[in-house]
Design a protein around this motif. Sequence first.
Motif, PDB file in Angstrom:
ATOM      1  N   MET A   1       0.964  -1.176  -0.031  1.00 23.93           N
ATOM      2  CA  MET A   1      -0.081   0.082   0.030  1.00 23.93           C
ATOM      3  C   MET A   1       0.981   1.079   0.133  1.00 23.93           C
ATOM      4  N   ASN A   2       0.324   2.428  -0.514  1.00 29.87           N
ATOM      5  CA  ASN A   2       1.073   3.601  -0.649  1.00 29.87           C
ATOM      6  C   ASN A   2       0.909   4.169   0.517  1.00 29.87           C
ATOM      7  N   THR A   3       1.484   5.442   1.094  1.00 29.27           N
ATOM      8  CA  THR A   3       1.307   5.957   2.164  1.00 29.27           C
ATOM      9  C   THR A   3      -0.099   6.491   2.929  1.00 29.27           C
ATOM     10  N   ASN A   4      -1.018   6.832   1.964  1.00 32.14           N
ATOM     11  CA  ASN A   4      -2.197   7.059   2.141  1.00 32.14           C
ATOM     12  C   ASN A   4      -3.377   5.884   2.164  1.00 32.14           C
ATOM     13  N   GLY A   5      -2.770   4.682   1.646  1.00 33.73           N
ATOM     14  CA  GLY A   5      -3.760   3.597   1.636  1.00 33.73           C
ATOM     15  C   GLY A   5      -4.491   3.577   0.510  1.00 33.73           C
ATOM     16  N   THR A   6      -4.451   4.337  -0.523  1.00 36.53           N
ATOM     17  CA  THR A   6      -5.170   4.354  -1.732  1.00 36.53           C
ATOM     18  C   THR A   6      -4.865   3.553  -2.896  1.00 36.53           C
ATOM     19  N   GLU A   7      -3.709   3.382  -3.021  1.00 35.49           N
ATOM     20  CA  GLU A   7      -3.140   2.462  -3.890  1.00 35.49           C
ATOM     21  C   GLU A   7      -2.329   1.229  -3.544  1.00 35.49           C
TER      22      GLU A   7
END
Length: 110
Positions: free
Chosen positions: A43-49
Amino acid sequence: MTTTAIPQEVLDRIKETEGRAIVATVHNVSRSGMSRTATFGLMNTNGTEVMTLNYIIHEVTGTTLQHDQKLRLKGYGLDVLFDTLYRFYQAIGLSYEDALEYASHYISIG
């Protein structure tokens, strides 16, 4: 594959989150229960991808990568998701203790 062939941003993200940014999805379990197909993502840092790690895990651990880009995991009576991540973390140079800790922090969906 050496750790230098793994994108530095991937290594940094794994170490930064102590493995907590790994998402694992089991797609299919064989009738015998001896194997399953799965996908691992970061997951990326903000959890969107989520970036798929299957190819990197395949290259580092030798796990079978199927034509549909899913990993074929073999094992019975153990957590093959944990085992695969543990072997991956060891292969990229984490210590025994860190590999154990990081491998236990994945999120399983599906």
